[in-house]
Design an enzyme around this catalytic site. Structure first.
Site, mmCIF file in Angstrom:
data_model
loop_
_atom_site.group_PDB
_atom_site.id
_atom_site.type_symbol
_atom_site.label_atom_id
_atom_site.label_comp_id
_atom_site.label_asym_id
_atom_site.label_seq_id
_atom_site.Cartn_x
_atom_site.Cartn_y
_atom_site.Cartn_z
ATOM 1 N N ARG A 200 2.451 -2.804 -5.774
ATOM 2 C CA ARG A 200 1.174 -2.520 -6.433
ATOM 3 C C ARG A 200 1.407 -1.616 -7.641
ATOM 4 O O ARG A 200 2.408 -0.917 -7.721
ATOM 5 C CB ARG A 200 0.200 -1.870 -5.427
ATOM 6 C CG ARG A 200 -0.155 -2.833 -4.298
ATOM 7 C CD ARG A 200 -1.053 -2.190 -3.249
ATOM 8 N NE ARG A 200 -2.336 -1.780 -3.769
ATOM 9 C CZ ARG A 200 -3.395 -2.587 -3.924
ATOM 10 N NH1 ARG A 200 -3.308 -3.859 -3.596
ATOM 11 N NH2 ARG A 200 -4.535 -2.122 -4.388
ATOM 12 N N HIS B 259 3.647 10.103 32.759
ATOM 13 C CA HIS B 259 4.257 8.875 33.284
ATOM 14 C C HIS B 259 3.184 7.992 33.907
ATOM 15 O O HIS B 259 2.330 8.513 34.612
ATOM 16 C CB HIS B 259 5.302 9.229 34.340
ATOM 17 C CG HIS B 259 5.911 8.014 34.977
ATOM 18 N ND1 HIS B 259 6.864 7.254 34.331
ATOM 19 C CD2 HIS B 259 5.662 7.413 36.171
ATOM 20 C CE1 HIS B 259 7.199 6.237 35.108
ATOM 21 N NE2 HIS B 259 6.477 6.310 36.238
ATOM 22 N N GLY C 2 7.711 -11.784 -1.377
ATOM 23 C CA GLY C 2 7.829 -10.351 -1.110
ATOM 24 C C GLY C 2 7.736 -10.076 0.378
ATOM 25 O O GLY C 2 6.647 -10.182 0.959
ATOM 26 N N VAL D 214 5.562 -4.734 3.203
ATOM 27 C CA VAL D 214 4.565 -4.428 4.234
ATOM 28 C C VAL D 214 3.438 -5.463 4.252
ATOM 29 O O VAL D 214 3.080 -5.994 5.310
ATOM 30 C CB VAL D 214 3.965 -3.023 4.018
ATOM 31 C CG1 VAL D 214 3.416 -2.490 5.311
ATOM 32 C CG2 VAL D 214 4.990 -2.074 3.464
HETATM 33 P P1 FAD Z 1 -7.903 3.368 -3.557
HETATM 34 O O1 FAD Z 1 -8.070 3.194 -2.105
HETATM 35 O O2 FAD Z 1 -7.350 2.234 -4.340
HETATM 36 O O3 FAD Z 1 -9.336 3.749 -4.126
HETATM 37 C C1 FAD Z 1 -9.589 3.899 -5.475
HETATM 38 C C2 FAD Z 1 -11.066 3.733 -5.705
HETATM 39 O O4 FAD Z 1 -11.370 4.131 -7.024
HETATM 40 C C3 FAD Z 1 -11.574 2.284 -5.581
HETATM 41 O O5 FAD Z 1 -12.730 2.248 -4.809
HETATM 42 C C4 FAD Z 1 -11.874 1.874 -7.018
HETATM 43 O O6 FAD Z 1 -12.928 0.950 -7.122
HETATM 44 C C5 FAD Z 1 -12.283 3.212 -7.589
HETATM 45 N N1 FAD Z 1 -12.139 3.313 -9.051
HETATM 46 C C6 FAD Z 1 -11.085 3.013 -9.824
HETATM 47 N N2 FAD Z 1 -11.319 3.327 -11.110
HETATM 48 C C7 FAD Z 1 -12.581 3.829 -11.157
HETATM 49 C C8 FAD Z 1 -13.404 4.332 -12.179
HETATM 50 N N3 FAD Z 1 -12.963 4.434 -13.425
HETATM 51 N N4 FAD Z 1 -14.644 4.736 -11.849
HETATM 52 C C9 FAD Z 1 -15.109 4.670 -10.584
HETATM 53 N N5 FAD Z 1 -14.356 4.212 -9.561
HETATM 54 C C10 FAD Z 1 -13.118 3.805 -9.841
HETATM 55 N N6 FAD Z 1 -2.003 2.393 3.697
HETATM 56 C C11 FAD Z 1 -1.834 2.985 4.895
HETATM 57 O O7 FAD Z 1 -1.593 4.191 4.941
HETATM 58 N N7 FAD Z 1 -1.945 2.282 6.066
HETATM 59 C C12 FAD Z 1 -2.203 0.963 6.076
HETATM 60 O O8 FAD Z 1 -2.304 0.360 7.141
HETATM 61 C C13 FAD Z 1 -2.367 0.295 4.834
HETATM 62 N N8 FAD Z 1 -2.643 -1.012 4.797
HETATM 63 C C14 FAD Z 1 -2.820 -1.630 3.596
HETATM 64 C C15 FAD Z 1 -3.046 -2.988 3.587
HETATM 65 C C16 FAD Z 1 -3.214 -3.653 2.387
HETATM 66 C C17 FAD Z 1 -3.470 -5.129 2.394
HETATM 67 C C18 FAD Z 1 -3.173 -2.917 1.162
HETATM 68 C C19 FAD Z 1 -3.399 -3.595 -0.155
HETATM 69 C C20 FAD Z 1 -2.939 -1.558 1.158
HETATM 70 C C21 FAD Z 1 -2.748 -0.905 2.382
HETATM 71 N N9 FAD Z 1 -2.462 0.461 2.446
HETATM 72 C C22 FAD Z 1 -2.266 1.063 3.643
HETATM 73 C C23 FAD Z 1 -2.388 1.282 1.216
HETATM 74 C C24 FAD Z 1 -3.696 2.034 1.002
HETATM 75 O O9 FAD Z 1 -4.755 1.108 0.936
HETATM 76 C C25 FAD Z 1 -3.632 2.854 -0.273
HETATM 77 O O10 FAD Z 1 -2.499 3.681 -0.254
HETATM 78 C C26 FAD Z 1 -4.873 3.725 -0.405
HETATM 79 O O11 FAD Z 1 -6.038 2.945 -0.436
HETATM 80 C C27 FAD Z 1 -4.804 4.580 -1.669
HETATM 81 O O12 FAD Z 1 -5.943 5.377 -1.731
HETATM 82 P P2 FAD Z 1 -6.525 5.919 -3.114
HETATM 83 O O13 FAD Z 1 -7.691 6.755 -2.748
HETATM 84 O O14 FAD Z 1 -5.441 6.505 -3.916
HETATM 85 O O15 FAD Z 1 -6.994 4.613 -3.917
HETATM 86 P P1 NAI Z 2 6.183 -3.508 -0.812
HETATM 87 O O1 NAI Z 2 6.790 -2.599 -1.795
HETATM 88 O O2 NAI Z 2 6.024 -3.065 0.586
HETATM 89 O O3 NAI Z 2 7.010 -4.856 -0.749
HETATM 90 C C1 NAI Z 2 7.241 -5.645 -1.870
HETATM 91 C C2 NAI Z 2 8.452 -6.517 -1.580
HETATM 92 O O4 NAI Z 2 8.516 -7.521 -2.579
HETATM 93 C C3 NAI Z 2 9.768 -5.750 -1.643
HETATM 94 O O5 NAI Z 2 10.513 -6.003 -0.474
HETATM 95 C C4 NAI Z 2 10.441 -6.278 -2.902
HETATM 96 O O6 NAI Z 2 11.844 -6.292 -2.804
HETATM 97 C C5 NAI Z 2 9.866 -7.689 -2.974
HETATM 98 N N1 NAI Z 2 9.857 -8.291 -4.296
HETATM 99 C C6 NAI Z 2 9.539 -7.714 -5.481
HETATM 100 N N2 NAI Z 2 9.617 -8.627 -6.480
HETATM 101 C C7 NAI Z 2 9.974 -9.806 -5.910
HETATM 102 C C8 NAI Z 2 10.196 -11.115 -6.395
HETATM 103 N N3 NAI Z 2 10.067 -11.398 -7.698
HETATM 104 N N4 NAI Z 2 10.560 -12.086 -5.533
HETATM 105 C C9 NAI Z 2 10.686 -11.817 -4.219
HETATM 106 N N5 NAI Z 2 10.499 -10.593 -3.689
HETATM 107 C C10 NAI Z 2 10.138 -9.601 -4.521
HETATM 108 O O7 NAI Z 2 4.788 -3.950 -1.460
HETATM 109 P P2 NAI Z 2 3.533 -4.731 -0.851
HETATM 110 O O8 NAI Z 2 3.909 -5.406 0.420
HETATM 111 O O9 NAI Z 2 2.990 -5.527 -1.975
HETATM 112 O O10 NAI Z 2 2.533 -3.569 -0.525
HETATM 113 C C11 NAI Z 2 2.152 -2.647 -1.537
HETATM 114 C C12 NAI Z 2 1.988 -1.290 -0.961
HETATM 115 O O11 NAI Z 2 0.823 -1.213 -0.168
HETATM 116 C C13 NAI Z 2 3.110 -0.874 -0.028
HETATM 117 O O12 NAI Z 2 4.190 -0.334 -0.753
HETATM 118 C C14 NAI Z 2 2.481 0.134 0.832
HETATM 119 O O13 NAI Z 2 2.591 1.383 0.208
HETATM 120 C C15 NAI Z 2 1.029 -0.291 0.879
HETATM 121 N N6 NAI Z 2 0.749 -0.920 2.170
HETATM 122 C C16 NAI Z 2 0.898 -0.180 3.304
HETATM 123 C C17 NAI Z 2 0.676 -0.732 4.533
HETATM 124 C C18 NAI Z 2 0.905 0.094 5.742
HETATM 125 O O14 NAI Z 2 1.024 1.296 5.614
HETATM 126 N N7 NAI Z 2 0.944 -0.484 6.927
HETATM 127 C C19 NAI Z 2 0.243 -2.114 4.687
HETATM 128 C C20 NAI Z 2 0.167 -2.821 3.436
HETATM 129 C C21 NAI Z 2 0.384 -2.216 2.232
#
Ligand code: FAD
Ligand code: NAI
Length: 475
Positions: A282, A454, A190, A193
């Protein structure tokens, strides 16, 4: 006796904790329930973003970038580094302490705003007099009743069929942020991001990284001029990227993963790696929420069904963030949290989905807001575009980081800014100006006439706006 609240928020990720704070600011009594545990079993509010997402990934991106700079770029500044050594445990330890600072910060904010925090799993237990009953189990056991409930339970990583995450060799974002050695060979399924951000971290630290992407185009949703530039730069940096692949039956053993796949030409290939990151998107998380108890409707993909205002099918039950439609981004979740709290208070909370920025924190960074060229062509909308390369920007030269460009797209007739796309240093910060301009429905001419300090990188955005009218001054 159940504790009564105006609002119960389930989940303390960026959506939930911000909704709770805003609701408390507006004078409501608020409970926030979150199950996340730190290594010691204690509360760790902040959700995916704080614990295994935005914050730890940016901490490691920063550390790995320093390591890369010390090894490869300091010399050109006349700084010689002898005996450069990677202490991965210190780097991971620093990342963990950055996460903890954020967890503690949220607990402090709850106290400051008088939000009652319950550490445990929150589940709907049925309708109750005065609202909805929510049962908390885990570290805390408590019966709560809320007039309003905000579901903010987030998302979890999607696994490949038949290949569960063991977080030792088959890694989700969680395992990819906590490796104790740098893998010699790292595979990434994948090229989205997470794949690019985590792939960059481990490549900078010395891993040989191969990214396998199913779509024929690299970063298909990104402006293709930007995506092509990114692919060229990342490949030059040493990231092996293959697009248009079709995965075979991936097999994991205790020490390695074998990834058979057909490449874009249909030729059978085999990649054997020490570790495999699976980052193929996700899925919404509602485990343990017990939506059936109240008849909360989910759609066919498992998202909580909501309308444009985050209202669910139930009166006074709202849902926000990754668990509902729309981009899975922390700032989108936060905006929805604020909007819902304001709607509950009788105000007119609103999220403008057209001006949500996106950022990929690679080096160079990629950031955009609004529409890209391929979208506008498909819509048949007439537009003009102007670009400006960082190579022609004085600050970028002084920084020693001149890769990429800024691009402004405006309506051909009205000059309204329709999209801004940046690949280059600090693109994540530069995009804020574009978001502001678009929120005010500004024109390219507006950016072009605003005085920019600048020497700054932001002058590149101004120059790109000037270039829309073919009058860039420095290129
Ligand atoms: P979450 O952050 O997932 O929080 C949900 C919370 O609910 C968790 O703490 C969980 O334990 C809790 N929960 C779930 N079910 C229950 C329950 N029944 N009872 C009590 N608690 C519960 N987004 C960006 O904008 N910028 C980034 O740079 C970025 N980087 C990322 C990097 C990675 C590696 C990943 C995986 C994601 C990244 N994202 C980024 C995406 C971002 O993390 C999510 O969009 C964001 O966390 C979503 O927020 P949320 O509040 O909807 O859910
Ligand atoms: P993503 O949607 O960014 O990328 C998934 C990639 O996997 C896509 O390009 C898709 O075409 C590919 N893919 C799907 N199935 C596949 C397969 N079977 N074989 C090969 N490629 C395949 O999802 P990612 O990177 O898992 O991140 C999940 C989400 O978390 C993002 O969509 C983003 O919303 C959030 N995130 C945001 C960040 C940021 O804002 N900087 C950083 C990291 C995550």
């Amino acid at each position: 006796m159940a504790k009564q609240f105006d609002v119960i928020v389930i989940g303390a990720g960026p959506g939930g904790y911000i909704a709770a704070i805003r609701a408390a600011q507006l004078g409501m009594s608020v409970a926030c329930v979150d199950a996340w545990q730190n290594g010691q079993g204690g509360p760790a509010p902040g959700g995916t973003c704080t614990n295994v997402g935005c914050i730890p990934s940016k901490a490691l991106l920063q550390s790995s970038e320093h390591y890369q700079a010390a090894g490869h770029h300091f010399a050109e500044h006349g700084i010689e580094v002898k005996g450069l050594e990677l202490k991965l445990d210190t780097m991971i330890g620093r990342k963990n302490s950055v996460v903890k600072q954020n967890n503690d910060g949220i607990l402090y904010l709850f106290k400051k705003n008088k939000v009652a925090f319950f550490h445990g799993k929150g589940a709907f237990a049925g309708k109750a007099d005065g609202g909805y009953a929510v049962k908390v189990t885990g570290t805390t056991s408590e019966d709560l009743v809320g007039k309003h409930v905000v579901v903010a339970t987030g998302s979890s990583p999607r696994a490949l069929p038949g290949l569960p995450f063991d977080e030792k060799v088959v890694l989700s974002n969680d395992g990819a942020l906590s490796l104790d050695i740098v893998p010699k060979k790292l595979g990434v399924i994948g090229g989205g991001v997470i794949g690019l951000e985590m792939g960059s971290v481990w490549r900078r630290l010395g891993a040989e990284v191969t990214v396998l992407e199913a779509m024929p185009e690299f970063l298909a949703l990104v402006d293709q001029q930007v995506a092509k530039e990114a692919q060229k730069i990342f490949t030059k940096q040493g990231l092996a990227i293959e697009t248009g692949i079709k995965l075979g039956d991936v097999k994991a053993s205790a020490k390695s993963v074998t990834v058979p796949y057909a490449n874009a030409k249909g030729e059978e290939q085999k990649l054997v790696v020490d570790k495999l990151i699976v980052s193929i998107g996700r899925i919404p998380y509602t485990g343990g929420l017990n939506p059936e108890a109240v008849g909360l409707q989910l759609d066919e993909r498992g998202f909580v069904s909501v309308d444009g205002d985050c209202k669910t099918n139930l009166p006074n039950v709202w849902a926000i963030g990754d668990v509902v439609r729309g981009p899975m981004l922390a700032h989108k979740a936060e905006e929805e949290g604020v909007a819902v709290a304001e709607c509950i208070a009788g105000q007119h909370g609103h999220v403008n989905f057209d001006t949500i920025p996106s950022v990929i924190y690679t080096s160079p960074e990629i950031a955009w807001v609004g529409k890209n060229e391929q979208q506008l062509k498909k819509e048949g909308r007439e537009y003009k575009a102007g670009s400006f390369p960082f190579l022609a920007n004085g600050r970028a030269r002084a920084l020693g980081d001149t890769t990429g460009f800024a691009k402004v797209i405006a309506d051909a007739k009205t000059d309204e800014v329709l999209g801004v796309h940046i690949i280059g240093p600090m693109a994540s910060e530069l995009i804020a100006e574009a978001v502001t301009i678009m929120e005010f429905k500004g024109a390219a001419e507006d950016i072009a006439r605003i005085c920019h300090a600048h020497p700054t990188l932001s002058e590149s955005v101004k120059e790109a706006a000037l270039a829309v009218d073919k009058r860039a001054l420095n290129f």
